[in-house]
Design a protein around this motif. Sequence first.
Motif, PDB file in Angstrom:
ATOM      1  N   SER A 303       6.935   6.501  12.439  1.00 53.33           N
ATOM      2  CA  SER A 303       5.792   5.858  12.126  1.00 53.33           C
ATOM      3  C   SER A 303       5.130   6.958  10.257  1.00 53.33           C
ATOM      4  O   SER A 303       4.159   5.997   9.792  1.00 53.33           O
ATOM      5  CB  SER A 303       4.731   6.840  12.842  1.00 53.33           C
ATOM      6  N   THR A 304       5.379   8.157  10.141  1.00 54.19           N
ATOM      7  CA  THR A 304       4.830   7.814   8.900  1.00 54.19           C
ATOM      8  C   THR A 304       5.237   7.264   7.340  1.00 54.19           C
ATOM      9  O   THR A 304       4.528   6.749   6.401  1.00 54.19           O
ATOM     10  CB  THR A 304       5.675   9.900   8.789  1.00 54.19           C
ATOM     11  N   VAL A 305       6.780   6.688   7.334  1.00 54.83           N
ATOM     12  CA  VAL A 305       7.506   5.818   6.540  1.00 54.83           C
ATOM     13  C   VAL A 305       6.305   4.672   6.824  1.00 54.83           C
ATOM     14  O   VAL A 305       6.370   4.159   5.753  1.00 54.83           O
ATOM     15  CB  VAL A 305       8.451   6.079   6.914  1.00 54.83           C
ATOM     16  N   TYR A 306       6.586   4.117   7.852  1.00 56.99           N
ATOM     17  CA  TYR A 306       5.663   3.492   7.778  1.00 56.99           C
ATOM     18  C   TYR A 306       4.295   2.959   7.326  1.00 56.99           C
ATOM     19  O   TYR A 306       4.056   2.583   6.417  1.00 56.99           O
ATOM     20  CB  TYR A 306       5.527   2.088   9.005  1.00 56.99           C
ATOM     21  N   LEU A 307       3.927   4.214   7.833  1.00 58.68           N
ATOM     22  CA  LEU A 307       1.860   3.851   6.741  1.00 58.68           C
ATOM     23  C   LEU A 307       2.122   4.273   5.414  1.00 58.68           C
ATOM     24  O   LEU A 307       0.902   3.633   4.875  1.00 58.68           O
ATOM     25  CB  LEU A 307       1.280   5.338   7.509  1.00 58.68           C
ATOM     26  N   ARG A 308       3.049   5.333   5.223  1.00 50.44           N
ATOM     27  CA  ARG A 308       3.019   5.283   3.532  1.00 50.44           C
ATOM     28  C   ARG A 308       3.850   3.598   3.072  1.00 50.44           C
ATOM     29  O   ARG A 308       3.044   3.405   1.890  1.00 50.44           O
ATOM     30  CB  ARG A 308       4.532   6.395   3.469  1.00 50.44           C
ATOM     31  N   LEU A 309       5.018   3.127   3.562  1.00 52.38           N
ATOM     32  CA  LEU A 309       4.567   2.157   2.597  1.00 52.38           C
ATOM     33  C   LEU A 309       4.015   1.002   2.803  1.00 52.38           C
ATOM     34  O   LEU A 309       4.050   0.104   1.894  1.00 52.38           O
ATOM     35  CB  LEU A 309       6.603   1.017   3.386  1.00 52.38           C
ATOM     36  N   SER A 310       3.361   0.599   3.866  1.00 51.95           N
ATOM     37  CA  SER A 310       2.228  -0.502   4.199  1.00 51.95           C
ATOM     38  C   SER A 310       0.871   0.265   3.523  1.00 51.95           C
ATOM     39  O   SER A 310      -0.277  -0.549   3.167  1.00 51.95           O
ATOM     40  CB  SER A 310       1.812  -0.806   5.678  1.00 51.95           C
ATOM     41  N   LYS A 311       0.763   1.399   2.779  1.00 53.95           N
ATOM     42  CA  LYS A 311      -0.283   1.872   2.117  1.00 53.95           C
ATOM     43  C   LYS A 311      -2.044   1.713   3.387  1.00 53.95           C
ATOM     44  O   LYS A 311      -2.361   1.656   2.389  1.00 53.95           O
ATOM     45  CB  LYS A 311      -0.892   1.153   0.881  1.00 53.95           C
ATOM     46  N   PHE A 312      -1.732   2.104   4.298  1.00 52.58           N
ATOM     47  CA  PHE A 312      -3.066   1.859   4.611  1.00 52.58           C
ATOM     48  C   PHE A 312      -3.565   2.694   4.604  1.00 52.58           C
ATOM     49  O   PHE A 312      -4.340   4.120   4.474  1.00 52.58           O
ATOM     50  CB  PHE A 312      -2.240   2.254   6.442  1.00 52.58           C
TER      51      PHE A 312
END
Length: 317
Positions: A303-312
Amino acid sequence: MATAVTPSPPKAGAPAAPAARRRRTGATPRRLPYLLIGPAALLMLGFIAYPVLSVFYYSLRDHNPTKPWRNGFAGLDNFTRVFTEDPQFWDTLTFSLKWVVVEVALQLLLGLALALIVNQTFVGRALGRALVFSPWAVSGVLTSAIWVLLYNSQTGITRYLADAGVGEYGTSLLSDTATVFPAAVLAELWRGVPFFAILILADLQSIPKDLYEAAEVDGAGRVRQFLHITLPHLRDAIVLSTLLRAVWEFNNVDLLYTLTGGGPAGETTTLPLYIARTSVDAHDFGYASALTTVAFVILLFCSTVYLRLSKFGGENR
């Protein structure tokens, strides 16, 4: 002629009552919201913090109520068993990742398509939206029961397909390793697609119409409007909905347990279903807690990696 009366100065040492009263009344409104939500916050903290901490505690122990003489501190032995001695952990984790990727991708595409359709103006739009969103209001157990009846080999869709000359009588989609995964995916799609449709439709209605009108004046077609106006505005909604749905699908137990029980031959056993069996059936709560802790760390990291990569939450470019 009226004479002005000069107020007498306050006596020395007398408290400034109005100023003190203003300080008290000014402090109370600031604290009032916290006082009102305090009891609920404490209850939520107790109901959330205690189970989480107890799982971490039992993950470091051998704890089996049916074999109390073996209970005691185990250190990291349970985690060593997870990564080096339990091939079923890797099999269930692999299937869980496959289940999440397929389900979330298909639900997102179908939910986006449905949201774009019901966002248009047409006769009976209110009824169409109600029909699209109704599966989300059905409980997971009831959804599973519906699809169990649909997949029944005697009274379900396979019998009618056999009547039409497709397939054979008595076949079950849930008992064949070649068809059980698509059958389970279809059942979960029926329940999960409305979730994406609801969130995306809500965000679609917040896009200013002036942008589409300006794009039409500039000669942009439907495809370019979708790529350069709609999708950028839907980015945060898509990121949030996919993250939430990925976590929910990873923890999916009710539908797969009711439909297949993890079978046939363990083909549809997810990691949470394996944890449930280890704890409830085998009563090995120490090892099940270690599995739960590993699953929690995996979800937190992804979840942390996904939010960082997506720049939520960042600016749309």
